[in-house]
Design an enzyme around this catalytic site. Structure first.
Site, PDB file in Angstrom:
ATOM      1  N   GLY A 155     -11.938  21.538  18.032  1.00 26.30           N
ATOM      2  CA  GLY A 155     -10.615  21.242  18.584  1.00 26.30           C
ATOM      3  C   GLY A 155      -9.514  21.705  17.658  1.00 26.30           C
ATOM      4  N   LEU A 178      -3.258  19.069  18.217  1.00 25.96           N
ATOM      5  CA  LEU A 178      -2.587  18.476  17.063  1.00 25.96           C
ATOM      6  C   LEU A 178      -3.569  17.756  16.155  1.00 25.96           C
ATOM      7  CD1 LEU A 178       0.729  17.282  18.690  1.00 25.96           C
ATOM      8  CD2 LEU A 178       0.400  19.106  17.016  1.00 25.96           C
ATOM      9  N   HIS A 202       0.661   7.917  34.650  1.00 20.88           N
ATOM     10  CA  HIS A 202       2.060   8.097  34.235  1.00 20.88           C
ATOM     11  C   HIS A 202       2.974   7.989  35.447  1.00 20.88           C
ATOM     12  CE1 HIS A 202       5.592   9.686  32.348  1.00 20.88           C
ATOM     13  NE2 HIS A 202       4.957   9.904  31.215  1.00 20.88           N
ATOM     14  N   ARG A 236       4.497   2.353  30.844  1.00 16.10           N
ATOM     15  CA  ARG A 236       4.016   3.198  31.937  1.00 16.10           C
ATOM     16  C   ARG A 236       3.161   2.448  32.947  1.00 16.10           C
ATOM     17  NH1 ARG A 236       2.605   8.484  28.197  1.00 16.10           N
ATOM     18  NH2 ARG A 236       4.792   8.936  27.812  1.00 16.10           N
ATOM     19  N   HIS A 294      -2.763  10.805  33.484  1.00 12.52           N
ATOM     20  CA  HIS A 294      -2.054  11.522  32.430  1.00 12.52           C
ATOM     21  C   HIS A 294      -2.781  11.510  31.090  1.00 12.52           C
ATOM     22  CE1 HIS A 294       1.341  12.955  30.138  1.00 12.52           C
ATOM     23  NE2 HIS A 294       1.325  11.877  29.385  1.00 12.52           N
ATOM     24  N   GLU A 320      -6.918  12.180  20.862  1.00 13.13           N
ATOM     25  CA  GLU A 320      -7.183  11.546  22.160  1.00 13.13           C
ATOM     26  C   GLU A 320      -8.686  11.346  22.388  1.00 13.13           C
ATOM     27  OE1 GLU A 320      -4.936  13.268  25.412  1.00 13.13           O
ATOM     28  OE2 GLU A 320      -5.956  12.018  26.896  1.00 13.13           O
ATOM     29  N   LEU A 364       1.053  11.895  20.200  1.00 17.81           N
ATOM     30  CA  LEU A 364       1.301  12.918  19.186  1.00 17.81           C
ATOM     31  C   LEU A 364       1.288  12.265  17.810  1.00 17.81           C
ATOM     32  CD1 LEU A 364       4.148  14.989  20.923  1.00 17.81           C
ATOM     33  CD2 LEU A 364       1.671  15.195  21.167  1.00 17.81           C
TER      34      LEU A 364
HETATM   35  C1  LIG Z   1       2.042  17.074  30.325  1.00 15.93           C
HETATM   36  C2  LIG Z   1       1.808  16.193  29.142  1.00 15.93           C
HETATM   37  C3  LIG Z   1       2.867  15.807  28.348  1.00 15.93           C
HETATM   38  C4  LIG Z   1       2.646  14.972  27.255  1.00 15.93           C
HETATM   39  N1  LIG Z   1       3.726  14.601  26.485  1.00 15.93           N
HETATM   40  C5  LIG Z   1       3.516  13.793  25.408  1.00 15.93           C
HETATM   41  C6  LIG Z   1       4.609  13.409  24.590  1.00 15.93           C
HETATM   42  O1  LIG Z   1       5.749  13.785  24.811  1.00 15.93           O
HETATM   43  N2  LIG Z   1       4.353  12.612  23.532  1.00 15.93           N
HETATM   44  C7  LIG Z   1       3.096  12.168  23.230  1.00 15.93           C
HETATM   45  O2  LIG Z   1       2.931  11.451  22.244  1.00 15.93           O
HETATM   46  N3  LIG Z   1       2.049  12.549  23.994  1.00 15.93           N
HETATM   47  C8  LIG Z   1       2.225  13.348  25.061  1.00 15.93           C
HETATM   48  N4  LIG Z   1       1.152  13.715  25.834  1.00 15.93           N
HETATM   49  C9  LIG Z   1      -0.205  13.394  25.385  1.00 15.93           C
HETATM   50  C10 LIG Z   1      -0.606  14.354  24.267  1.00 15.93           C
HETATM   51  O3  LIG Z   1      -0.133  15.641  24.560  1.00 15.93           O
HETATM   52  C11 LIG Z   1      -2.117  14.445  24.073  1.00 15.93           C
HETATM   53  O4  LIG Z   1      -2.681  13.167  24.055  1.00 15.93           O
HETATM   54  C12 LIG Z   1      -2.414  15.109  22.734  1.00 15.93           C
HETATM   55  O5  LIG Z   1      -1.724  16.324  22.622  1.00 15.93           O
HETATM   56  C13 LIG Z   1      -3.904  15.334  22.553  1.00 15.93           C
HETATM   57  O6  LIG Z   1      -4.091  16.061  21.356  1.00 15.93           O
HETATM   58  P1  LIG Z   1      -5.529  16.330  20.794  1.00 15.93           P
HETATM   59  O7  LIG Z   1      -5.354  17.162  19.577  1.00 15.93           O
HETATM   60  O8  LIG Z   1      -6.266  15.063  20.657  1.00 15.93           O
HETATM   61  O9  LIG Z   1      -6.276  17.168  21.939  1.00 15.93           O
HETATM   62  P2  LIG Z   1      -5.886  18.545  22.673  1.00 15.93           P
HETATM   63  O10 LIG Z   1      -4.526  19.010  22.368  1.00 15.93           O
HETATM   64  O11 LIG Z   1      -6.272  18.348  24.105  1.00 15.93           O
HETATM   65  O12 LIG Z   1      -6.867  19.589  22.021  1.00 15.93           O
HETATM   66  C14 LIG Z   1      -8.233  19.608  22.306  1.00 15.93           C
HETATM   67  C15 LIG Z   1      -8.864  20.749  21.560  1.00 15.93           C
HETATM   68  O13 LIG Z   1     -10.278  20.624  21.650  1.00 15.93           O
HETATM   69  C16 LIG Z   1     -10.852  21.855  22.055  1.00 15.93           C
HETATM   70  N5  LIG Z   1     -12.077  21.531  22.774  1.00 15.93           N
HETATM   71  C17 LIG Z   1     -12.287  20.560  23.692  1.00 15.93           C
HETATM   72  N6  LIG Z   1     -13.567  20.553  24.081  1.00 15.93           N
HETATM   73  C18 LIG Z   1     -14.179  21.532  23.399  1.00 15.93           C
HETATM   74  C19 LIG Z   1     -15.514  22.008  23.353  1.00 15.93           C
HETATM   75  N7  LIG Z   1     -16.470  21.459  24.090  1.00 15.93           N
HETATM   76  N8  LIG Z   1     -15.788  23.057  22.549  1.00 15.93           N
HETATM   77  C20 LIG Z   1     -14.818  23.629  21.763  1.00 15.93           C
HETATM   78  N9  LIG Z   1     -13.546  23.200  21.750  1.00 15.93           N
HETATM   79  C21 LIG Z   1     -13.237  22.162  22.552  1.00 15.93           C
HETATM   80  C22 LIG Z   1      -9.785  22.538  22.876  1.00 15.93           C
HETATM   81  O14 LIG Z   1     -10.012  23.933  22.877  1.00 15.93           O
HETATM   82  C23 LIG Z   1      -8.526  22.132  22.095  1.00 15.93           C
HETATM   83  O15 LIG Z   1      -8.365  23.016  21.010  1.00 15.93           O
HETATM   84  C24 LIG Z   1       1.362  14.522  26.945  1.00 15.93           C
HETATM   85  C25 LIG Z   1       0.292  14.892  27.756  1.00 15.93           C
HETATM   86  C26 LIG Z   1       0.516  15.707  28.866  1.00 15.93           C
HETATM   87  C27 LIG Z   1      -0.632  16.027  29.757  1.00 15.93           C
END
Ligand SMILES: Cc1cc2nc3c(=O)[nH]c(=O)nc-3n(C[C@H](O)[C@H](O)[C@H](O)COP(=O)(O)OP(=O)(O)OC[C@H]3O[C@@H](n4cnc5c(N)ncnc54)[C@H](O)[C@@H]3O)c2cc1C
Length: 704
Positions: free
Chosen positions: A108, A111, A334, A398, A469, A493, A509
């Site tokens: 992943g 962020l 959401h 929410r 969401h 997440e 975030l």
């Molecule tokens: C439209 C939208 C708006 C949002 N706005 C906000 C906001 O304003 N503020 C806030 O706090 N939160 C917000 N959120 C929530 C937030 O964006 C997410 O919870 C957060 O970005 C998740 O980050 P993450 O790094 O955990 O996962 P992600 O950003 O989903 O990254 C997952 C990573 O894992 C990789 N991956 C997954 N499975 C595999 C696999 N099997 N093999 C290899 N790679 C894999 C993907 O390629 C990716 O690189 C929003 C969500 C959405 C949908």
């Protein structure tokens, strides 16, 4: 004697072999059970008692097994404000010269993953990162719009670390851990400094200080933002830091590689099996520890605001190998999304919660009032959130805003096609502040709305409706972010850790970056200090078996050669999940859902059509593997929701509401985390982690 890390030793068998209960389940139930759920191992399954008695007596005993409680989350004791310091001080350190002998795999690059890879790379560890997109910078985090919370108190409006902690525990409806949430609030302050140092262009006030706005469930302004593109700007910061490490050689990046199996060798997570999505080659990679930062699984509902690729495969495969899955049914719906417009839609669009700072939500007082909203006078409108929740108004959390929208629509006062919409109206704000001010704050969101709906939200109120969401559920982790498989850490997440039954806006975030920049680098060092561990390579039986599991699963998917598309199965699963495990759940509905999901799963394994081959770029094959995992996850979500016979946060059980129709918790029975152990026999084992509240009084939430 409670459940301990490393206790669950599951599914080291071949995917073709019938798997029985885990270590705990075996003792209770025996490895084979008659009530078997269909999956890739069991194409046909047992039946569900759909006519089961409704009421407090039926706790879904036929669908699960009670396991031992989890007694130790590894959180230190003592005053809450000192626990994180204490843990860091007590954690073992790895001296810089030894770090280059230690390796970490990170799945992943959102962020959570990019921040972890950049930090561990900078610290000197050998990091290998994976993502399925063509660039780490395209992770779903880039979609985040509204902002990121931090207890900086720049507005001097009464904010503090303790208040952020309090708001988050309360917002999560008392289903999260005090120790974790307090740490999150403490670290939030450091995140903003780090991001500013990277050059993230946060909005600023006239005086030069970073600007803030408010999000739901709070009465202070603590949300930092970069217009409606906060995720993108933060990810560019984390991605730049990651790229620097890639250039320096401390991080090796594999984009377009999908992790399809976890390698658990001698009881420890030691590697992953990935498929090169361009060539189809199946490869194994090894390290001293593995981090999953693979994001959320909201797409189990088919329609959601998540990026199309978001899926559960990485965490689900780890779950099948022994990692407990916590609170899978806690889904965030959401309140402010563009309503569904038709049967062929495959994606929903979020309108950021930040819009609730200035937009006012209303419906006509009269049922079936189809007039142009601009012709409906003030006294004919019901600003229902302001009416029911005067203290928080349009900025209630929410879960509350979503249910209120559903209630007004169910009562026949919804607007737009099918009556599934409410108005989000900026006319007051435009009259008060002027259109340029609104454009400066929300311009890109307004443009997006106009492009999708063809309506100009500066002139006509937006129409919005709740949509899936975010997921609060995820792999269970302890205070160190370590799962129940030693050496497997989970961040962002993908874990369940900090948000309880409902996440407050702008906190995902914050959590992802807290985990990646600040928490994991300390806690994983404590684990790695015992390494480097004995070498594991392709010849290790666990590695060979994991590779074989991946290959045979791909072959089985291709061999079905049926008649239905992967998407048609996914869409139908999504309907079942939304209807029965969405905004409102009932015992009867959840039992129906489990039954229907099992049937669908069996149909999938006998009638899905996966075109192409495994040795090429094959998006149908990729999707088929993800949907197969969604079936198993969806079933667990419904069982989790069935067993939790209370309403809390995003989980609303119709049988459990007070006289005002508000969610009714049952703290005496359900103040716990539900951590599920995979058995593969249709009856997962439930391990409960009791939750204790010492610093925030546990009471019914009130936003009135
Ligand atoms: C439209 C939208 C708006 C949002 N706005 C906000 C906001 O304003 N503020 C806030 O706090 N939160 C917000 N959120 C929530 C937030 O964006 C997410 O919870 C957060 O970005 C998740 O980050 P993450 O790094 O955990 O996962 P992600 O950003 O989903 O990254 C997952 C990573 O894992 C990789 N991956 C997954 N499975 C595999 C696999 N099997 N093999 C290899 N790679 C894999 C993907 O390629 C990716 O690189 C929003 C969500 C959405 C949908």
């Amino acid at each position: 004697m409670g459940f301990e890390i490393g206790d669950a030793k599951k599914d080291t068998t071949n995917a073709d072999t019938v798997t029985g209960g885990g270590a705990v389940a075996d003792a209770i139930n025996g490895p084979e059970d008659s009530n078997v759920a269909p999956n890739e191992d069991h194409p046909t399954g047992g039946s569900v008692n759909v006519d089961g008695a409704i009421g407090s007596g039926d706790a879904g005993e036929d669908l699960h097994i009670e396991g031992e409680p989890i007694v130790d989350t590894k959180a230190p004791g003592g005053p809450i404000a000192e626990r994180w310091d204490k843990r860091r001080f007590e954690a073992k350190l790895v001296n810089p010269a030894n770090r280059r002998k230690l390796s970490v795999i990170i799945v992943g690059t959102g962020l959570a993953g990019a921040s972890a890879a950049a930090t561990l790379g900078e610290a000197g560890y050998k990091v290998t990162s994976f993502c399925y997109q063509d660039s780490p910078r395209r992770a779903h985090s880039i979609a985040a719009q509204g902002g990121i919370n931090a207890a900086k108190n720049y507005r001097n409006d009464g904010d503090s670390i303790h208040r952020l902690f309090y708001d988050t525990v309360k917002g999560g409806d008392f289903r999260s851990r005090e120790s974790n949430v307090y740490r999150l609030a403490q670290v939030s302050v450091e995140i903003i400094d780090q991001c500013v140092a990277q050059g993230v262009p946060f909005a600023r006030e006239y005086g030069g200080l970073l600007d803030n706005r408010s999000f739901g469930g709070v009465q202070v302004s603590r949300t930092f933002y970069a217009r409606g593109q906060t995720g993108q700007q933060l990810l560019i910061g984390a991605y730049s830091a990651l790229e620097r490490q890639i250039a320096a050689g401390s991080v090796t990046m594999h984009s377009r590689h999908e992790m399809l199996e976890l390698i658990v060798a001698d009881g420890k997570a030691r590697g992953v099996v990935v498929r090169d999505m361009v060539t189809g080659e199946v490869e194994s990679h090894f390290a001293d520890a593995v981090v999953l930062a693979s994001g959320g699984y909201g797409n189990v509902f088919f329609l959601s605001t998540n990026a199309m690729g978001c899926n559960v495969t990485a965490t689900w495969r780890a779950h099948r190998k022994g990692a407990l899955f916590a609170n899978p049914c806690f889904t965030q719906i959401h309140p402010t999304c563009i309503p569904v417009s038709g049967d062929y839609q495959s994606k929903l669009t979020l309108m950021s919660e930040s819009l609730r700072n200035d937009g006012r939500i209303w419906v006509p007082k009269e049922r079936g009032d189809e007039r142009d909203p601009r012709e409906i006078s003030e006294d004919e409108r019901d600003y229902y959130l302001e009416r029911i929740y005067p203290a928080f108004g349009n900025l209630v959390p929410r879960d509350i805003a979503s249910r209120a929208a559903k209630n007004v629509c169910d009562s026949g006062r919804g607007v737009g096609p099918g009556g599934l919409g409410v108005y989000l109206d900026f006319s007051d704000a435009i009259a008060r502040l002027g259109q340029p001010a609104i454009e400066a704050k929300y311009g890109n969101l307004f443009d997006m709305y106009k492009q999708i709906t063809g309506e100009n939200p500066y002139e006509v109120p937006m129409r919005i409706y709740p949509a899936v969401h975010y997921v609060m559920g995820g792999l269970w982790v302890d205070y160190d972010l370590q799962s129940t498989i030693p050496g497997l850490f989970v961040t962002g997440e993908a874990n369940f850790s900090d948000h309880g039954a409902n996440r407050l806006g702008a906190s995902a975030l914050m959590q992802g970056l807290a985990d990646g920049y600040f928490v994991l680098p300390n806690t994983i060092a404590d684990y790695l200090a015992a390494g480097p561990f004995e070498k594991v390579d392709d010849k290790h039986p666990a590695a060979a078996e994991a590779v074989q599991q991946v290959r045979s699963r791909i072959e089985r998917l291709l061999a079905v050669n049926g008649h239905r598309t992967v998407d048609s199965f996914h869409r139908e699963l999504g309907h079942v999940m939304w209807d029965f495990c969405g905004m409102e759940r009932t015992e009867e509905g959840l039992r129906k859902a489990v039954s229907r999901i099992r049937e669908l799963k069996a149909e999938f394994w006998s009638d899905v059509k996966v075109t192409g081959t495994g040795e090429e770029l094959n998006q149908t094959l990729e999707r088929a593997g993800r949907v197969a995992d969604f079936f198993e996850l969806g079933e667990l979500m419904c069982i989790d929701a069935l067993v939790r016979r209370e309403s809390c946060g995003g989980h609303f059980r119709a049988e459990s509401q007070d006289e005002d129709g508000e969610a009714l918790r049952h703290d005496d029975q359900f103040a716990h985390v539900s951590a599920w152990e995979y058995t593969g026999n249709g009856r997962p084992v439930l391990h409960k982690e009791e939750l204790h509240y010492k610093y925030v009084e546990m009471k019914s939430r009130s936003y009135k």
